[in-house]
Motif scaffolding. Structure first.
Motif, PDB file in Angstrom:
ATOM      1  N   PRO A 264      22.259  91.371  24.694  1.00 33.11           N
ATOM      2  CA  PRO A 264      23.678  91.349  24.339  1.00 33.11           C
ATOM      3  C   PRO A 264      24.138  89.904  24.190  1.00 33.11           C
ATOM      4  O   PRO A 264      23.569  89.004  24.802  1.00 33.11           O
ATOM      5  CB  PRO A 264      24.355  91.999  25.542  1.00 33.11           C
ATOM      6  CG  PRO A 264      23.412  91.819  26.669  1.00 33.11           C
ATOM      7  CD  PRO A 264      22.025  91.687  26.097  1.00 33.11           C
ATOM      8  N   SER A 265      25.128  89.686  23.377  1.00 32.05           N
ATOM      9  CA  SER A 265      25.713  88.357  23.311  1.00 32.05           C
ATOM     10  C   SER A 265      27.075  88.513  22.689  1.00 32.05           C
ATOM     11  O   SER A 265      27.405  89.563  22.147  1.00 32.05           O
ATOM     12  CB  SER A 265      24.878  87.411  22.453  1.00 32.05           C
ATOM     13  OG  SER A 265      25.105  87.676  21.080  1.00 32.05           O
ATOM     14  N   SER A 266      27.841  87.462  22.775  1.00 28.81           N
ATOM     15  CA  SER A 266      29.145  87.528  22.148  1.00 28.81           C
ATOM     16  C   SER A 266      29.487  86.164  21.564  1.00 28.81           C
ATOM     17  O   SER A 266      29.426  85.956  20.371  1.00 28.81           O
ATOM     18  CB  SER A 266      30.163  88.001  23.173  1.00 28.81           C
ATOM     19  OG  SER A 266      31.416  87.997  22.617  1.00 28.81           O
ATOM     20  N   CYS A 267      29.770  85.187  22.426  1.00 29.17           N
ATOM     21  CA  CYS A 267      30.241  83.895  21.905  1.00 29.17           C
ATOM     22  C   CYS A 267      29.095  83.063  21.325  1.00 29.17           C
ATOM     23  O   CYS A 267      29.265  82.330  20.366  1.00 29.17           O
ATOM     24  CB  CYS A 267      30.919  83.114  23.022  1.00 29.17           C
ATOM     25  SG  CYS A 267      29.761  82.553  24.282  1.00 29.17           S
ATOM     26  N   GLU A 268      27.932  83.155  21.949  1.00 25.81           N
ATOM     27  CA  GLU A 268      26.755  82.353  21.600  1.00 25.81           C
ATOM     28  C   GLU A 268      27.007  80.854  21.665  1.00 25.81           C
ATOM     29  O   GLU A 268      26.313  80.053  21.038  1.00 25.81           O
ATOM     30  CB  GLU A 268      26.173  82.787  20.231  1.00 25.81           C
ATOM     31  CG  GLU A 268      25.839  84.280  20.283  1.00 25.81           C
ATOM     32  CD  GLU A 268      24.884  84.782  19.227  1.00 25.81           C
ATOM     33  OE1 GLU A 268      24.480  83.984  18.369  1.00 25.81           O
ATOM     34  OE2 GLU A 268      24.532  85.978  19.291  1.00 25.81           O
ATOM     35  N   ILE A 269      28.004  80.454  22.438  1.00 25.43           N
ATOM     36  CA  ILE A 269      28.197  79.028  22.695  1.00 25.43           C
ATOM     37  C   ILE A 269      28.326  78.767  24.194  1.00 25.43           C
ATOM     38  O   ILE A 269      28.825  77.735  24.622  1.00 25.43           O
ATOM     39  CB  ILE A 269      29.436  78.454  21.948  1.00 25.43           C
ATOM     40  CG1 ILE A 269      30.685  79.274  22.292  1.00 25.43           C
ATOM     41  CG2 ILE A 269      29.203  78.397  20.440  1.00 25.43           C
ATOM     42  CD1 ILE A 269      31.976  78.652  21.802  1.00 25.43           C
ATOM     43  N   GLY A 270      27.899  79.742  24.998  1.00 26.69           N
ATOM     44  CA  GLY A 270      27.866  79.512  26.446  1.00 26.69           C
ATOM     45  C   GLY A 270      29.195  79.590  27.158  1.00 26.69           C
ATOM     46  O   GLY A 270      29.359  78.993  28.219  1.00 26.69           O
ATOM     47  N   VAL A 271      30.141  80.332  26.608  1.00 28.00           N
ATOM     48  CA  VAL A 271      31.436  80.411  27.290  1.00 28.00           C
ATOM     49  C   VAL A 271      31.793  81.794  27.818  1.00 28.00           C
ATOM     50  O   VAL A 271      32.687  81.929  28.639  1.00 28.00           O
ATOM     51  CB  VAL A 271      32.607  79.893  26.406  1.00 28.00           C
ATOM     52  CG1 VAL A 271      32.351  78.485  25.930  1.00 28.00           C
ATOM     53  CG2 VAL A 271      32.881  80.824  25.242  1.00 28.00           C
ATOM     54  N   CYS A 272      31.108  82.853  27.361  1.00 29.46           N
ATOM     55  CA  CYS A 272      31.611  84.186  27.712  1.00 29.46           C
ATOM     56  C   CYS A 272      30.821  84.893  28.801  1.00 29.46           C
ATOM     57  O   CYS A 272      31.345  85.755  29.485  1.00 29.46           O
ATOM     58  CB  CYS A 272      31.642  85.068  26.472  1.00 29.46           C
ATOM     59  SG  CYS A 272      30.015  85.638  25.947  1.00 29.46           S
ATOM     60  N   GLY A 273      29.552  84.562  28.967  1.00 28.97           N
ATOM     61  CA  GLY A 273      28.751  85.201  30.011  1.00 28.97           C
ATOM     62  C   GLY A 273      28.052  86.480  29.590  1.00 28.97           C
ATOM     63  O   GLY A 273      27.393  87.114  30.414  1.00 28.97           O
ATOM     64  N   SER A 274      28.146  86.891  28.340  1.00 28.79           N
ATOM     65  CA  SER A 274      27.548  88.173  27.923  1.00 28.79           C
ATOM     66  C   SER A 274      26.033  88.183  27.973  1.00 28.79           C
ATOM     67  O   SER A 274      25.421  89.217  28.178  1.00 28.79           O
ATOM     68  CB  SER A 274      27.921  88.511  26.486  1.00 28.79           C
ATOM     69  OG  SER A 274      29.285  88.538  26.326  1.00 28.79           O
ATOM     70  N   CYS A 275      25.406  87.067  27.691  1.00 23.83           N
ATOM     71  CA  CYS A 275      23.953  87.076  27.494  1.00 23.83           C
ATOM     72  C   CYS A 275      23.181  86.766  28.766  1.00 23.83           C
ATOM     73  O   CYS A 275      21.964  86.619  28.717  1.00 23.83           O
ATOM     74  CB  CYS A 275      23.582  86.071  26.394  1.00 23.83           C
ATOM     75  SG  CYS A 275      23.928  84.364  26.850  1.00 23.83           S
ATOM     76  N   GLU A 276      23.883  86.708  29.889  1.00 21.55           N
ATOM     77  CA  GLU A 276      23.259  86.310  31.153  1.00 21.55           C
ATOM     78  C   GLU A 276      21.935  87.013  31.424  1.00 21.55           C
ATOM     79  O   GLU A 276      21.818  88.216  31.238  1.00 21.55           O
ATOM     80  CB  GLU A 276      24.248  86.623  32.291  1.00 21.55           C
ATOM     81  CG  GLU A 276      23.707  86.257  33.649  1.00 21.55           C
ATOM     82  CD  GLU A 276      24.729  86.505  34.760  1.00 21.55           C
ATOM     83  OE1 GLU A 276      25.940  86.574  34.463  1.00 21.55           O
ATOM     84  OE2 GLU A 276      24.299  86.635  35.915  1.00 21.55           O
ATOM     85  N   PRO A 302      20.949  82.406  27.946  1.00 21.61           N
ATOM     86  CA  PRO A 302      19.959  81.999  26.944  1.00 21.61           C
ATOM     87  C   PRO A 302      20.532  81.631  25.575  1.00 21.61           C
ATOM     88  O   PRO A 302      19.811  81.140  24.727  1.00 21.61           O
ATOM     89  CB  PRO A 302      19.040  83.215  26.839  1.00 21.61           C
ATOM     90  CG  PRO A 302      19.821  84.352  27.375  1.00 21.61           C
ATOM     91  CD  PRO A 302      20.783  83.792  28.388  1.00 21.61           C
ATOM     92  N   CYS A 303      21.833  81.830  25.351  1.00 19.97           N
ATOM     93  CA  CYS A 303      22.365  81.429  24.045  1.00 19.97           C
ATOM     94  C   CYS A 303      22.396  79.911  23.903  1.00 19.97           C
ATOM     95  O   CYS A 303      22.270  79.394  22.799  1.00 19.97           O
ATOM     96  CB  CYS A 303      23.740  82.037  23.791  1.00 19.97           C
ATOM     97  SG  CYS A 303      25.013  81.509  24.945  1.00 19.97           S
ATOM     98  N   VAL A 304      22.606  79.200  25.016  1.00 19.12           N
ATOM     99  CA  VAL A 304      22.657  77.732  24.924  1.00 19.12           C
ATOM    100  C   VAL A 304      21.699  77.036  25.891  1.00 19.12           C
ATOM    101  O   VAL A 304      21.314  75.895  25.667  1.00 19.12           O
ATOM    102  CB  VAL A 304      24.084  77.180  25.191  1.00 19.12           C
ATOM    103  CG1 VAL A 304      25.017  77.538  24.041  1.00 19.12           C
ATOM    104  CG2 VAL A 304      24.638  77.666  26.515  1.00 19.12           C
TER     105      VAL A 304
HETATM  106  S1  FES Z   1      26.659  84.801  24.469  1.00 25.33           S
HETATM  107 FE1  FES Z   1      28.396  84.033  25.493  1.00 25.33          FE
HETATM  108  S2  FES Z   1      27.441  82.942  27.114  1.00 25.33           S
HETATM  109 FE2  FES Z   1      25.778  83.490  25.881  1.00 25.33          FE
END
Ligand code: FES
Lengths: 315, 189
Positions: A264-276, A302-304
């Motif tokens: 899962p992911s959402s922001c892909e810039i390390g701000v939302c916590g979805s990809c933990e 892992p997004c950033v």
């Molecule tokens: S997708 Fe938002 S923190 Fe990784």
């Protein structure tokens, strides 16, 4: 890891709270109640191209009938706020996720100090509403250039009375975190705003001896580390034993996806916590702004975030 | 979301489960069921939307649904999921915490369970390898649905264990057409 349901909400109201900040109210076209949330939570707003932006809910958590967001027009931003300002007018449909909270109020605290810089006041506005409703002890410091540029000022004045302290740099002193002094038992502090402000708060309070667990920070901007040079590394998947190579120009998230992991992911810039995800046996270079320090020894975004040479992932 | 990426469905009776079950006699007969609700989701993780009428397309799915469009969470994996069904009786059981596998009753509304058709009076677990009619549409039971952790995560409710072995049926569409809540459901063979 988490994925959240996306709802199609209708914009019920749009009001300019400052010349640059619009306050949007959303309702569900079919359901009288939206999913419950607690102060500090944010939602993802999906843009037409599939990208998402994170915005804190700034309304009253006790009011399940609506979500309120305040969105600043960032002319030099990544485009999301410009689209929002142009398109989210009353009657428009917005794709909004269920809320998620990385920035909740500490349950046992005796007193809460809220520090908001500019549009960063949004999650703190929700916190102030919750705290006021339960008669808790709190102070809200609102930092902005001037009263005219302070988002939600009128409603915060009405809500907080003399618990609101305004710091308008155009006509008075700037907020100085040193005034907060030494830590006291049971006092928690929450800061949201430009990185300049949150860095200053963390540095000053760190020197004054505040324990990191009592200083909560959130910002919806990626970490500012333009000098970072990504290096390639290998990731071992704990469950299968396979090793995946992560080239310097590709994120770990991307590599895992290509290997068939439904990440899962959402922001892909390390701000939302979805990809933990969890990791062990390796040195991780954390580049997100969402994971609290205490969880960084075995969790990563892992997004950033990347690793030095190799790492084992709990996947 | 691209409507051009045609989904890869496995024909229900070509599925590993459906192909075996089709040759085995038995199962409940003599029942008469009803279609209660129709839901679709435009894309993975989007909230389900209720329809008062749906167009089923043979070999493909329900028009507008994620598995019709090929935008579902599981779309990249070929499988039988043109239409998914769940029993209202299962939702009723969850609501009375029966069996008591979790903390308490779970209210799983038809809009939340992410199956397309909510039905009453239809023994779904008996319909793998069977053909049955929903209004004018003919469905083929391909395999039992299996609860996924993904649903638990999406809903934030512990539904995985309570749905185990009663999570519904994944079907293929043999003959397309229009379906509406209230349509009768009957066994063909
Ligand atoms: S997708 Fe938002 S923190 Fe990784």
């Amino acid at each position: 890891m988490s994925t959240r349901i996306v709802m199609k909400l209708r914009v019920a109201e749009s009001v300019a709270t400052t010349p640059e900040v619009v306050r949007l109210t959303f309702v569900h076209p079919q359901r009288p109640e939206l999913p419950a949330w607690e102060a500090g939570a944010h939602v993802d707003l999906r843009l037409p191209d599939g990208r998402t932006r994170q915005y804190s809910l700034c309304g009253d958590p006790a009011d399940r009938s609506r979500y309120v967001l305040a969105i600043k027009r960032e002319d030099a931003g990544r485009g999301g706020s410009l689209w929002t300002h142009a398109n989210l007018t009353p009657g428009a449909v917005a794709h909004v996720s269920h809320p998620r909270n990385n920035f909740g109020l500490a349950p046992g605290a005796r007193r809460h100090i809220l520090i908001g810089g500019g549009i960063g006041v949004t999650p703190l506005a929700a916190m102030a509403r919750s705290l006021a409703a339960r008669g808790a002890d709190y102070t809200l410091h609102l930092c902005a250039r001037s009263a005219g540029q302070a988002p939600l000022l009128a409603e915060l004045q009405a809500l907080c009375g003399d618990r609101l302290r305004c710091w308008f740099s155009a006509d008075g002193p700037r907020f100085d975190p040193a005034i907060l002094g030494a830590p006291e038992d049971g006092v928690h502090l929450y800061a949201c705003g430009p990185q300049r402000l949150t860095d200053a708060v963390q540095a000053t309070l760190g020197r004054a001896g505040w324990p990191a667990e009592r200083v909560h920070v959130e910002h919806f901007a990626p970490i500012d580390d333009a000098d970072f040079k990504p290096e390639p590394f290998d990731a071992l998947i704990a469950s299968t034993g396979e090793v995946v190579h992560v080239p310097a120009d590709t994120s770990l998230l991307e590599v895992l996806r290509r290997r068939g992991f439904a990440m899962p992911s959402s922001c892909e810039i390390g701000v939302c916590g979805s990809c933990e995800c969890g990791y062990r046996d390796g040195t991780v270079i954390h580049r997100d702004v969402v994971l609290p320090l205490v969880r960084r020894q075995d969790r990563m975004m892992p997004c950033v975030s990347r690793a030095r040479v190799n790492v084992t992932l709990e996947l | 979301m691209s409507a051009t990426s045609a989904p890869r469905h496995i024909e229900a009776f070509a599925h590993a489960a459906g192909s075996v079950a089709a040759g085995v006699p038995g199962g409940a007969t003599g029942w008469h069921g009803t279609l209660l609700n129709i839901h679709i989701a435009p894309a993975a993780s989007y909230e389900m939307e209720e329809l008062t009428e749906a167009h089923c397309v043979a070999g493909r799915g329900i028009e507008g649904d994620r598995y019709f469009l090929g935008t579902g969470t599981y779309s990249p994996k070929p499988d039988t999921r043109e239409v998914t069904l769940i029993e209202q009786e299962v939702l009723d059981a969850l609501a009375r915490n029966d069996p008591p596998l979790q903390g308490g009753p779970i209210q799983l509304a038809p809009i939340d369970h992410r199956r397309n058709l909510t039905v009453r009076g239809v023994p779904l677990n008996h319909l793998v390898g069977r053909r049955f009619r929903v209004g004018e549409v003919i469905l083929r039971g391909g395999r039992l649905n299996f609860p996924c952790k993904y649903l638990e995560e999406l809903l934030g409710q512990p539904v995985y264990l309570p749905l185990y072995n009663r999570s519904g049926l994944n079907c293929g569409i043999e003959r397309g057409g229009i379906i509406r809540p209230g349509d009768p459901i009957t066994l063909l063979d």
